[in-house]
Design a protein around this motif. Structure first.
Motif, mmCIF file in Angstrom:
data_model
loop_
_atom_site.group_PDB
_atom_site.id
_atom_site.type_symbol
_atom_site.label_atom_id
_atom_site.label_comp_id
_atom_site.label_asym_id
_atom_site.label_seq_id
_atom_site.Cartn_x
_atom_site.Cartn_y
_atom_site.Cartn_z
ATOM 1 N N THR A 65 -54.377 19.652 -8.908
ATOM 2 C CA THR A 65 -53.990 18.649 -7.906
ATOM 3 C C THR A 65 -52.539 18.836 -7.495
ATOM 4 N N PHE A 66 -51.685 19.085 -8.469
ATOM 5 C CA PHE A 66 -50.265 19.312 -8.202
ATOM 6 C C PHE A 66 -50.073 20.508 -7.276
ATOM 7 N N CYS A 67 -50.741 21.607 -7.556
ATOM 8 C CA CYS A 67 -50.601 22.803 -6.725
ATOM 9 C C CYS A 67 -51.035 22.543 -5.292
ATOM 10 N N ASN A 68 -52.112 21.775 -5.123
ATOM 11 C CA ASN A 68 -52.580 21.464 -3.774
ATOM 12 C C ASN A 68 -51.568 20.617 -3.013
ATOM 13 N N ILE A 69 -50.985 19.615 -3.682
ATOM 14 C CA ILE A 69 -50.012 18.736 -3.018
ATOM 15 C C ILE A 69 -48.745 19.498 -2.663
ATOM 16 N N VAL A 70 -48.267 20.297 -3.587
ATOM 17 C CA VAL A 70 -46.993 20.996 -3.397
ATOM 18 C C VAL A 70 -47.150 22.225 -2.501
ATOM 19 N N GLY A 71 -48.346 22.818 -2.513
ATOM 20 C CA GLY A 71 -48.571 24.012 -1.709
ATOM 21 C C GLY A 71 -48.305 25.312 -2.445
ATOM 22 N N VAL A 72 -48.604 25.346 -3.733
ATOM 23 C CA VAL A 72 -48.387 26.558 -4.512
ATOM 24 C C VAL A 72 -49.360 27.640 -4.045
ATOM 25 N N PRO A 73 -48.886 28.844 -3.747
ATOM 26 C CA PRO A 73 -49.774 29.925 -3.297
ATOM 27 C C PRO A 73 -50.907 30.160 -4.290
ATOM 28 N N GLU A 74 -52.074 30.469 -3.778
ATOM 29 C CA GLU A 74 -53.259 30.601 -4.614
ATOM 30 C C GLU A 74 -53.092 31.646 -5.704
ATOM 31 N N ASP A 75 -52.378 32.740 -5.398
ATOM 32 C CA ASP A 75 -52.240 33.805 -6.394
ATOM 33 C C ASP A 75 -51.333 33.425 -7.554
ATOM 34 N N LEU A 76 -50.591 32.306 -7.427
ATOM 35 C CA LEU A 76 -49.713 31.851 -8.502
ATOM 36 C C LEU A 76 -50.252 30.633 -9.230
ATOM 37 N N GLN A 77 -51.379 30.107 -8.774
ATOM 38 C CA GLN A 77 -51.908 28.904 -9.408
ATOM 39 C C GLN A 77 -52.427 29.175 -10.822
ATOM 40 N N ASP A 78 -52.839 30.422 -11.068
ATOM 41 C CA ASP A 78 -53.131 30.811 -12.454
ATOM 42 C C ASP A 78 -51.802 31.227 -13.071
ATOM 43 N N ASP A 79 -51.079 30.242 -13.576
ATOM 44 C CA ASP A 79 -49.712 30.490 -14.031
ATOM 45 C C ASP A 79 -49.646 31.260 -15.342
ATOM 46 N N SER A 80 -50.781 31.477 -15.991
ATOM 47 C CA SER A 80 -50.760 32.241 -17.238
ATOM 48 C C SER A 80 -50.405 33.709 -16.994
ATOM 49 N N ARG A 81 -50.643 34.198 -15.775
ATOM 50 C CA ARG A 81 -50.360 35.608 -15.477
ATOM 51 C C ARG A 81 -48.871 35.874 -15.331
ATOM 52 N N ASP A 82 -48.150 34.950 -14.720
ATOM 53 C CA ASP A 82 -46.705 35.134 -14.535
ATOM 54 C C ASP A 82 -46.047 33.754 -14.438
ATOM 55 N N PRO A 83 -45.827 33.093 -15.594
ATOM 56 C CA PRO A 83 -45.261 31.736 -15.581
ATOM 57 C C PRO A 83 -43.924 31.651 -14.850
ATOM 58 N N ASP A 84 -43.083 32.656 -15.010
ATOM 59 C CA ASP A 84 -41.762 32.606 -14.374
ATOM 60 C C ASP A 84 -41.879 32.636 -12.861
ATOM 61 N N ALA A 85 -42.788 33.462 -12.338
ATOM 62 C CA ALA A 85 -42.982 33.533 -10.889
ATOM 63 C C ALA A 85 -43.534 32.210 -10.349
ATOM 64 N N ALA A 86 -44.474 31.623 -11.084
ATOM 65 C CA ALA A 86 -45.036 30.336 -10.668
ATOM 66 C C ALA A 86 -43.960 29.259 -10.673
ATOM 67 N N GLN A 87 -43.113 29.295 -11.693
ATOM 68 C CA GLN A 87 -42.038 28.306 -11.770
ATOM 69 C C GLN A 87 -41.060 28.457 -10.610
ATOM 70 N N ARG A 88 -40.707 29.679 -10.284
ATOM 71 C CA ARG A 88 -39.786 29.898 -9.158
ATOM 72 C C ARG A 88 -40.396 29.411 -7.850
ATOM 73 N N ALA A 89 -41.694 29.630 -7.682
ATOM 74 C CA ALA A 89 -42.363 29.186 -6.453
ATOM 75 C C ALA A 89 -42.367 27.666 -6.349
ATOM 76 N N VAL A 90 -42.716 27.018 -7.439
ATOM 77 C CA VAL A 90 -42.724 25.552 -7.439
ATOM 78 C C VAL A 90 -41.320 25.017 -7.161
ATOM 79 N N ALA A 91 -40.319 25.620 -7.796
ATOM 80 C CA ALA A 91 -38.938 25.171 -7.602
ATOM 81 C C ALA A 91 -38.536 25.282 -6.133
ATOM 82 N N ALA A 92 -38.902 26.373 -5.495
ATOM 83 C CA ALA A 92 -38.546 26.553 -4.085
ATOM 84 C C ALA A 92 -39.256 25.541 -3.195
ATOM 85 N N LEU A 93 -40.523 25.279 -3.489
ATOM 86 C CA LEU A 93 -41.284 24.320 -2.686
ATOM 87 C C LEU A 93 -40.736 22.902 -2.826
#
Length: 376
Positions: A258-286
């Motif tokens: 739900t959080f990813c949908n509201i914030v607009g996290v790119p689909e390829d980063l929603q599985d944050d287990s693959r690259d947590p740091d990249a997902a975190q940077r994306a969320v921070a920017a959004l």
């Protein structure tokens, strides 16, 4: 009448851990007599800012108590205190190990005249062990327990705690728990006991997960890199466009989706287990792209476990806490009142005293046995 109405507590402690513990007992109806040194009293009285003649900190922690001023080193101190010592149910003290014994007020001496006395000692490191006589404050206790190492800033420096977790979580609250347990035990045995409350010992419960990972799997925590200390995009503090912050804790998958949908996290980063740091940077920017009020509105009514970080002033005005009456009780001094310190005593167990002041130094000296006049 609270559940502890009729119990007498002698409080020989100062500053925070002991006074907060006895405040909780007072809130539940106990009579608390604060034993202070003549002239100055508890050091906390002198702090700033003032509320009435003494500090607001002292007032908040000593609401509803009474004060006795007596020089514990005086030749007749024990004699004058003896009636109170005989009638007390609980004694709380916070001196280094051995000090009360040297004053003639140790557990062995007092249990001889009052076998039912529950005698609670609150110290940093306990009454035995190599560190028993070591001076320390809250920061030392969390450092020695390993708790301070768990969260770190960008260069690995431990983050200075914003709350006195040792004094409160390791000292005051365990003291009350054990006093209540001892009171229950006394109904069966007819005897009191000595409680050795070591603040540092009691901090290990706060890091159960860090101990579990290390002991069971050899995975000791890395500062700032674990699930709850900064290593996951799902448990982070993010800056907004207007310099405020979002406390984001969508840990479970349903909340994260739900959080990813509201914030607009790119689909390829929603599985944050693959690259947590990249997902975190994306969320921070959004989140940095819109202001706090935008995100407050976006998260409202959604199951996302996200909050806008509020100030203490904002929190005290929050309609939720107002509706629950968290700040309904009042502290009074010199014709003014402010909200009293909320305590974790259930509303139905508190004594019926919605407004109360704090004690003037020595105002209850009439309870002492006759003796030479104590200078105030």
């Amino acid at each position: 009448m609270g559940p502890l109405t009729g119990l007498r507590v002698l409080d020989f402690s100062t500053l925070i851990p002991g006074p907060l513990a006895t405040l909780l007992l007072a809130e539940a109806g106990a009579e608390v007599l604060k034993i202070e040194r003549p002239g100055r009293g508890d050091e906390l009285r002198s702090y700033e800012p003032k509320f009435g003649p003494d500090s607001v900190n002292f007032g908040l922690l000593n609401r509803g108590k009474r004060s006795i001023a007596i020089d514990l080193k005086a030749a007749d101190a024990i004699e004058r205190l003896t009636p109170l010592l005989r009638s007390a149910d609980v004694l709380v003290e916070q001196y280094r190990p051995g000090v009360m014994d040297r004053l003639g007020l140790g557990y062995a001496a007092l249990s001889a005249i009052n076998p039912c006395l529950i005698y609670c000692s609150v110290t940093g490191y306990g009454h035995d062990g190599p560190k028993a006589q070591t001076a320390g404050h809250d920061l030392n206790f969390v450092a020695d327990a390993g708790l301070l190492s768990l969260a770190a800033d960008g260069d690995g420096t431990p983050v200075l705690p914003s709350t006195l977790v040792g004094d409160i979580g390791g000292g005051a609250y365990p003291a009350v728990m054990n006093i209540l347990l001892a009171l229950i035990e006394r109904t069966r045995t007819g005897r009191g006991r000595h409680l050795d409350i070591a603040m540092t010992d009691n901090l290990f419960a706060f890091q159960y997960w860090a101990m579990g990972g290390g002991l069971a799997a050899g995975r000791w925590p890395k500062p700032g890199r674990e699930l709850l200390t900064g290593g996951s995009p799902r448990y982070q503090i993010y800056r907004t466009a207007d310099g405020r912050f979002v406390a984001a804790a969508p840990l479970e998958d349903k909340f994260w989706a739900t959080f990813c949908n509201i914030v607009g996290v790119p689909e390829d980063l929603q599985d944050d287990s693959r690259d947590p740091d990249a997902a975190q940077r994306a969320v921070a920017a959004l989140l940095a792209g819109r202001d706090a009020e935008h995100w407050r509105a976006a998260f409202a009514g959604q199951d996302v476990c996200c909050s806008i970080v509020g100030t203490v002033e904002e929190a005290m005005a929050d309609e939720h806490f107002v509706a629950r009456g968290v700040f309904a009780r009042r502290l009074a001094a010199d014709g003014r009142t402010i909200p009293a310190l909320p305590t974790p005593i259930a509303m139905g167990l508190r004594s019926a005293c919605p407004e109360a002041g704090y004690p003037a130094l020595g105002e209850a000296n009439g309870l002492l046995a006759p003796g030479r006049q104590q200078g105030l």
